[in-house]
Design a protein around this motif. Structure first.
Motif, PDB file in Angstrom:
ATOM      1  N   LEU A 302       0.858  -1.183   0.000  1.00  0.00           N
ATOM      2  CA  LEU A 302       0.000   0.000   0.000  1.00  0.00           C
ATOM      3  C   LEU A 302       0.894   1.233   0.000  1.00  0.00           C
ATOM      4  N   VAL A 303       0.711   2.095  -0.993  1.00  0.00           N
ATOM      5  CA  VAL A 303       1.354   3.407  -0.998  1.00  0.00           C
ATOM      6  C   VAL A 303       0.286   4.392  -0.548  1.00  0.00           C
ATOM      7  N   THR A 304       0.493   5.001   0.599  1.00  0.00           N
ATOM      8  CA  THR A 304      -0.574   5.741   1.261  1.00  0.00           C
ATOM      9  C   THR A 304      -0.107   7.115   1.702  1.00  0.00           C
ATOM     10  N   HIS A 305      -1.082   8.013   1.877  1.00  0.00           N
ATOM     11  CA  HIS A 305      -0.833   9.337   2.430  1.00  0.00           C
ATOM     12  C   HIS A 305      -0.562   9.277   3.928  1.00  0.00           C
ATOM     13  N   GLY A 306      -0.856   8.161   4.552  1.00  0.00           N
ATOM     14  CA  GLY A 306      -0.617   8.022   5.988  1.00  0.00           C
ATOM     15  C   GLY A 306      -1.827   8.292   6.842  1.00  0.00           C
ATOM     16  N   GLY A 307      -3.036   8.223   6.262  1.00  0.00           N
ATOM     17  CA  GLY A 307      -4.242   8.340   7.068  1.00  0.00           C
ATOM     18  C   GLY A 307      -4.385   7.155   8.012  1.00  0.00           C
TER      19      GLY A 307
END
Length: 394
Positions: A302-307
């Motif tokens: 998962l490449v995520t914004h960090g939510g």
């Protein structure tokens, strides 16, 4: 079974805040309790099947009141300055006043609140009933000292209390990560932990073409969450101590970074355009939305914004993470993901290298699986219904 109780759920912020409250509200309703949800009108669709009172002001209203206050501050503000203003500023007193008629009709015996939603806390303190915070990224950073002055000021305006930082979690708070993998800042009360719901939205299915992707390459999901699309086009973007965020530019960085990675990639844009409009390569599939928990169950990264919702969902499915933070608690979340060995932080220009490194890192995969097993050993969210209503009358 406990006697039926009346519960008021209070929510503000983005759809991710609503989705963090939803499994607990659903568990309470399934156990026979009456649940009324007070939220901004724009979040009402998340709570299909519930009585919804669109009494809460949208987060845009809070941000609008915040900017003049930030302009008066000396030096660049950080999140510890912004959070008391954003979540306990003068607008919160207005939110309490808007909640009072809802509470008059329902006569709630318990308030279940979004972790950064403090109007519900103030209302509960005013009426002498317990209140509990749902999982929240911002709430993980909100300790008693941080909001003490603001809560005292709001309660004085409302003629309540006084309500102080010590009241923030005095009845408890909820989380869906195991205690050993907590993202809470120092001073935040320990949580009651439950297993992350694996199907917050009921009945989702993956697009059929995803089932036809080559199985011999890693599957990567990249997403920017729900808050950034809501912020797009809003003057000044989200409040924060860094440069203004650029959601379309972030999407461009994701598409370009995944273009050079040997993988099959799905990029969920939240309906925003990808900057520059250049087409994505054949193995990078760009779409507005995808059922994230479902796709994570078969994704390798998962490449995520960090939510915080995305982080919990990745742990639930044992999926390693690359975190490209944008604003707010996402910065601290990105660092914590690295500290815990669940993935790595990336910058816009490092997406390819960071993704390749995490995909090749057996230690990260092992640590995410260890966290997943600990989460699967937690009680299900359904158990929280009895735990919550046990507070009534105490």
């Amino acid at each position: 079974m406990a006697a039926p109780r009346r519960i008021l759920a209070t929510v503000t912020g983005s759809p991710s805040h609503a989705r963090a409250v939803l499994p607990f509200a659903r568990a309470l309703a399934a156990a026979g309790h009456e649940v009324v949800v007070a939220c901004p009108e724009e979040l009402g669709d998340v709570f299909t099947g519930f009585e919804v009172a669109p009494a809460m002001p949208p987060m845009a209203a809070a941000v609008a009141t915040l900017r003049p206050a930030l302009a008066e501050l000396a030096g660049p503000p950080d999140m510890d300055v912004i959070m008391p203003l954003l979540f306990a500023g003068p607008h919160v007193a207005d939110a309490v006043r808007a909640l009072r008629p809802v509470a008059d009709r329902l006569a709630p015996e318990l308030v279940l609140r979004d972790g950064t939603e403090l109007a519900g806390l103030l209302l509960a303190e005013e009426r002498g009933i317990p209140h509990v915070a749902a999982p929240s990224g911002g709430g993980q950073r909100m300790g008693p000292a941080l909001v003490d002055d603001a809560l005292r000021a709001r309660s004085a305006e409302l003629g309540v209390g006084p309500v102080t930082g010590a009241d923030l979690h005095r009845h408890g708070r909820l989380d869906c990560l195991p205690p050993g993998w907590s993202f809470a800042a120092e001073g935040v009360a320990p949580a009651w932990s439950y297993r992350q719901d694996d199907e917050v939205a009921r009945g989702d299915v993956l697009p059929a073409w995803i089932g036809e992707l080559p199985a011999g390459r890693p599957l990567v999901l990249a997403t920017i969450g729900t808050a950034l699309p809501m912020m797009a086009g809003r003057e000044g973007g989200p409040p924060g101590d860094g440069p203004p965020v650029d959601p379309s530019g972030t999407l461009r960085a994701l598409v370009d970074g995944l273009a050079d990675l040997d993988c099959e990639a799905v990029v969920a844009t939240g309906g925003l355009p990808v900057a520059d409009g250049a087409p994505a390569p054949e193995h990078v599939h760009v779409l507005d939305w995808v059922p994230q928990p479902l796709l994570l169950s078969c994704a390798d990264l998962l490449v995520t914004h960090g939510g915080y919702n995305s982080i919990r969902e990745a742990v639930r499915t044992g999926t390693p993470m690359v975190v490209l933070p944008q604003f707010g608690d996402q910065e601290a979340n990105a660092d914590r993901v690295g500290e815990l060995g669940l993935g790595r932080r990336s910058g816009p220009g490092d997406v390819t290298a960071t993704c390749a490194a995490v995909l090749a890192d057996g230690d990260v995969r092992a640590e995410v699986r260890r966290a997943q097993r600990a989460m699967l050993a937690l009680p299900p969210v359904a158990v929280a219904a009895d735990d919550l209503v046990a507070l009534v009358g105490t």
